[in-house]
Design a protein around this motif. Sequence first.
Motif, PDB file in Angstrom:
ATOM      1  N   PRO A 184       3.402  49.056   7.401  1.00 11.02           N
ATOM      2  CA  PRO A 184       3.810  49.004   8.202  1.00 11.02           C
ATOM      3  C   PRO A 184       4.198  48.277   9.411  1.00 11.02           C
ATOM      4  CG  PRO A 184       3.519  50.582   7.103  1.00 11.02           C
ATOM      5  CD  PRO A 184       1.778  50.205   7.220  1.00 11.02           C
ATOM      6  N   MET A 185       3.036  49.070  10.311  1.00 10.30           N
ATOM      7  CA  MET A 185       3.332  48.112  11.782  1.00 10.30           C
ATOM      8  C   MET A 185       2.885  46.831  11.960  1.00 10.30           C
ATOM      9  SD  MET A 185       3.543  51.002  12.857  1.00 10.30           S
ATOM     10  CE  MET A 185       3.230  52.796  11.624  1.00 10.30           C
ATOM     11  N   ALA A 186       2.499  45.945  11.408  1.00 13.46           N
ATOM     12  CA  ALA A 186       2.777  44.602  11.376  1.00 13.46           C
ATOM     13  C   ALA A 186       4.084  44.128  10.780  1.00 13.46           C
ATOM     14  CB  ALA A 186       1.328  43.499  11.003  1.00 13.46           C
ATOM     15  N   ARG A 187       4.986  44.818   9.799  1.00  8.08           N
ATOM     16  CA  ARG A 187       5.302  44.269   8.943  1.00  8.08           C
ATOM     17  C   ARG A 187       5.342  43.303   8.209  1.00  8.08           C
ATOM     18  NH1 ARG A 187       7.587  47.698   7.572  1.00  8.08           N
ATOM     19  NH2 ARG A 187       9.747  46.774   7.883  1.00  8.08           N
ATOM     20  N   GLU A 188       4.035  43.329   7.168  1.00 14.68           N
ATOM     21  CA  GLU A 188       3.773  43.018   6.507  1.00 14.68           C
ATOM     22  C   GLU A 188       2.589  43.276   5.555  1.00 14.68           C
ATOM     23  OE1 GLU A 188       3.880  37.710   5.311  1.00 14.68           O
ATOM     24  OE2 GLU A 188       2.529  38.626   6.907  1.00 14.68           O
ATOM     25  N   GLY A 189       3.299  43.451   4.069  1.00 11.56           N
ATOM     26  CA  GLY A 189       1.484  43.847   3.452  1.00 11.56           C
ATOM     27  C   GLY A 189       2.501  44.300   2.563  1.00 11.56           C
ATOM     28  N   LEU A 190       1.688  45.099   1.585  1.00 12.80           N
ATOM     29  CA  LEU A 190       2.060  46.156   0.095  1.00 12.80           C
ATOM     30  C   LEU A 190       1.097  47.102  -0.259  1.00 12.80           C
ATOM     31  CD1 LEU A 190       1.304  43.777  -3.238  1.00 12.80           C
ATOM     32  CD2 LEU A 190       0.460  43.720  -1.124  1.00 12.80           C
ATOM     33  N   ALA A 191       1.676  48.250  -0.973  1.00 11.34           N
ATOM     34  CA  ALA A 191       0.669  49.132  -1.435  1.00 11.34           C
ATOM     35  C   ALA A 191       1.210  49.133  -2.366  1.00 11.34           C
ATOM     36  CB  ALA A 191       1.211  49.905  -0.775  1.00 11.34           C
ATOM     37  N   LEU A 192       0.050  50.044  -3.299  1.00  8.31           N
ATOM     38  CA  LEU A 192       0.507  49.984  -4.723  1.00  8.31           C
ATOM     39  C   LEU A 192      -0.205  51.328  -5.505  1.00  8.31           C
ATOM     40  CD1 LEU A 192       1.257  48.879  -7.598  1.00  8.31           C
ATOM     41  CD2 LEU A 192      -1.259  49.050  -8.250  1.00  8.31           C
ATOM     42  N   ILE A 263       7.044  47.680  -0.452  1.00  7.34           N
ATOM     43  CA  ILE A 263       6.158  46.604   0.433  1.00  7.34           C
ATOM     44  C   ILE A 263       7.121  46.608   2.249  1.00  7.34           C
ATOM     45  CG2 ILE A 263       6.955  44.382  -1.724  1.00  7.34           C
ATOM     46  CD1 ILE A 263       9.770  44.423  -0.770  1.00  7.34           C
ATOM     47  N   PHE A 264       6.042  45.832   2.687  1.00  4.89           N
ATOM     48  CA  PHE A 264       6.570  46.354   4.180  1.00  4.89           C
ATOM     49  C   PHE A 264       7.143  44.827   4.806  1.00  4.89           C
ATOM     50  CE2 PHE A 264       2.373  48.720   3.358  1.00  4.89           C
ATOM     51  CZ  PHE A 264       2.835  50.334   2.747  1.00  4.89           C
ATOM     52  N   GLY A 265       8.145  44.732   6.053  1.00  2.00           N
ATOM     53  CA  GLY A 265       8.611  44.157   6.121  1.00  2.00           C
ATOM     54  C   GLY A 265       9.373  43.332   5.160  1.00  2.00           C
ATOM     55  N   SER A 266       9.381  43.116   3.933  1.00  4.11           N
ATOM     56  CA  SER A 266      10.577  42.331   3.310  1.00  4.11           C
ATOM     57  C   SER A 266      11.238  43.035   2.404  1.00  4.11           C
ATOM     58  CB  SER A 266       9.366  41.648   2.765  1.00  4.11           C
ATOM     59  OG  SER A 266      10.106  40.021   1.568  1.00  4.11           O
ATOM     60  N   GLY A 367       7.667  29.918   1.507  1.00  6.92           N
ATOM     61  CA  GLY A 367       7.330  29.617  -0.279  1.00  6.92           C
ATOM     62  C   GLY A 367       5.769  30.174  -1.094  1.00  6.92           C
ATOM     63  N   VAL A 368       5.683  31.255   0.104  1.00  5.16           N
ATOM     64  CA  VAL A 368       4.587  32.081  -0.971  1.00  5.16           C
ATOM     65  C   VAL A 368       5.113  33.696  -1.268  1.00  5.16           C
ATOM     66  CG1 VAL A 368       2.224  32.814  -0.546  1.00  5.16           C
ATOM     67  CG2 VAL A 368       2.641  30.535  -0.022  1.00  5.16           C
ATOM     68  N   PRO A 369       4.986  33.749  -2.292  1.00  5.78           N
ATOM     69  CA  PRO A 369       5.277  35.450  -1.754  1.00  5.78           C
ATOM     70  C   PRO A 369       4.665  36.604  -1.721  1.00  5.78           C
ATOM     71  CG  PRO A 369       4.378  34.843  -4.156  1.00  5.78           C
ATOM     72  CD  PRO A 369       4.534  33.999  -3.082  1.00  5.78           C
ATOM     73  N   LEU A 370       5.177  37.398  -1.058  1.00  4.96           N
ATOM     74  CA  LEU A 370       4.480  38.578  -0.748  1.00  4.96           C
ATOM     75  C   LEU A 370       4.029  39.096  -1.663  1.00  4.96           C
ATOM     76  CD1 LEU A 370       2.985  40.767   1.275  1.00  4.96           C
ATOM     77  CD2 LEU A 370       5.201  42.152   1.642  1.00  4.96           C
ATOM     78  N   ALA A 371       5.002  39.332  -3.331  1.00  2.00           N
ATOM     79  CA  ALA A 371       4.798  40.050  -3.487  1.00  2.00           C
ATOM     80  C   ALA A 371       5.479  40.124  -5.131  1.00  2.00           C
ATOM     81  CB  ALA A 371       4.754  42.233  -3.267  1.00  2.00           C
ATOM     82  N   GLU A 372       5.362  40.188  -6.144  1.00  7.61           N
ATOM     83  CA  GLU A 372       6.108  40.147  -7.160  1.00  7.61           C
ATOM     84  C   GLU A 372       5.577  41.140  -8.205  1.00  7.61           C
ATOM     85  OE1 GLU A 372       7.055  35.046  -7.672  1.00  7.61           O
ATOM     86  OE2 GLU A 372       5.153  35.855  -8.215  1.00  7.61           O
ATOM     87  N   PHE A 373       7.090  41.480  -9.123  1.00  8.53           N
ATOM     88  CA  PHE A 373       7.245  42.469  -9.992  1.00  8.53           C
ATOM     89  C   PHE A 373       7.210  41.262 -11.393  1.00  8.53           C
ATOM     90  CE2 PHE A 373       9.230  44.949 -12.645  1.00  8.53           C
ATOM     91  CZ  PHE A 373       8.068  46.395 -13.129  1.00  8.53           C
TER      92      PHE A 373
END
Length: 499
Positions: A184-192, A263-266, A367-373
């Motif tokens: 979250p600090m860089a405002r991009e990423g994800l966790a499961l 998800i972080f930043g999105s 054009g590149v997704p961070l995360a998809e469900f």
Amino acid sequence: MSQQAQSIAYTYKLKMQRLQHQRILSSIALDHLFPRVIAHLQLKHNAQNGYSVQRKKDVYQYQVGFGNSFASEALPGVLPIGQNSPQRNKYDLYNEGINGTPFTTPREQNERTWFYRIRPSVSHLGFHTTDPQNPNLEAEFSLKDPKQHVVPTQMTWDPIAVPSESSKVTFIDGIVTILGNGGPMAREGLALHLYSCNTSMGKTAFVNSDGDFLVIPVFGRLDIQTEMGKMMVCPGEIAVVQRGIKWKVTLPDGPARGYIQEIFGSHYELPELGPLGANGLANVRDFEHPIAHFDIDQSVWEVIYKLGGKYFTCKQNHTPFDVVAWHGNYVPYKYDLDAFITVGSVSKDHADPSTFTVLTAKSKTTGVPLAEFLVAKERWDVATETFRPPYFHRNTATEIIGIVKGSFGGGPNSVQVGGLSYVNGFCPHGVGTDVFKAATEMIVFETSMMCTITEHAMKAKKGEHDVATWDGLAPNFLKHIDEINADLRAARLPLLAQD
């Protein structure tokens, strides 16, 4: 027209605008105090509400749509007309805004909501570090952390156990992080995460300052109360609660467990349909948003904020769920996976699994997704002369599979409801020798990012690549050497050499 007639006409016009603007009237927690008033409001509700839905298994009503602006008031005439922040609101309510995107974000992506509430959020008693913390929660993912690991192979996990009756574990205390990327600090990423809990949150609310939660229950309903209203989320449904919104979880069925993608930043969006046209996959009208509901409670509450994966508590002398009316497009929602319209080939071969995408979130790379469900459920596969299961492949994306119904795979590493299967980018994978035949509702968390595995998850893993699962995939090609050489000889080409 006389001045008096003009005034009457203008007043009537405002009233009509208000009725058109008002989406729905909801019940309020005052029926034990003012039953006659509530009965009167319920009559108005029937006459004045906007379009809403109420499924048979649900006790709440919802507004439907995705990405559009909503408006809801629990008392008639509270939403101001023609402005967001009047000098004085009806019943002396306070104006409060929440922004899910920066102010200057382009209009089509800008997300914000206005609240009209009994007391503003700033009316609290200050912050302190929560004690105890959740030791199994992570938010920042890096190989510089010696307690995080990267693995090249497949891994599986069993569902986490439901807490014993002797321990009281709420939803936010029962979150266990399995893997992630960025932070979250860089405002991009994800966790499961997985969650397992047995205790309602009572007079405790939660704010995730790190990212958006996508919650998928697999056992036990979640009664989620947010600032905008209430949602009942059942196994087979999903809910999204965005960053910064206050909410709490009550457990109407007792113990519960499931999955969380953060998800972080999105923010989550619907995938583009391309040549599918205007309809298909997850349709807009099947996403359900709460209607306004407020409580009157001036007792002590705790609001726990998650920031950088740490919990911080602030106390306040009033409920955080006191929003009498609101309007905007930064709103939690839920979705029934049974509503998903599966798309596939009806002639031969497979469509790519991207056709199972329910929600997607953009990364900072165009054009590149961070995360998809994704959801893969029972469906008809009618292609001819085609290998029915997913083909063997190596994917640039990281794939994590969860099970909502049925099971996945066989042998010692089979995945059960609430469990996980993990495949890192470019790790070979595909169906085993004994292809599963049971009816399965499978969800897939997919990301373009490479992920690290937490220390807790490494210790709790069920297994890694099971050699026996694929050992029976014999090199059948070698049975045809004589046939191949005959074909090569007829074509006057060099024959295959045999050892």
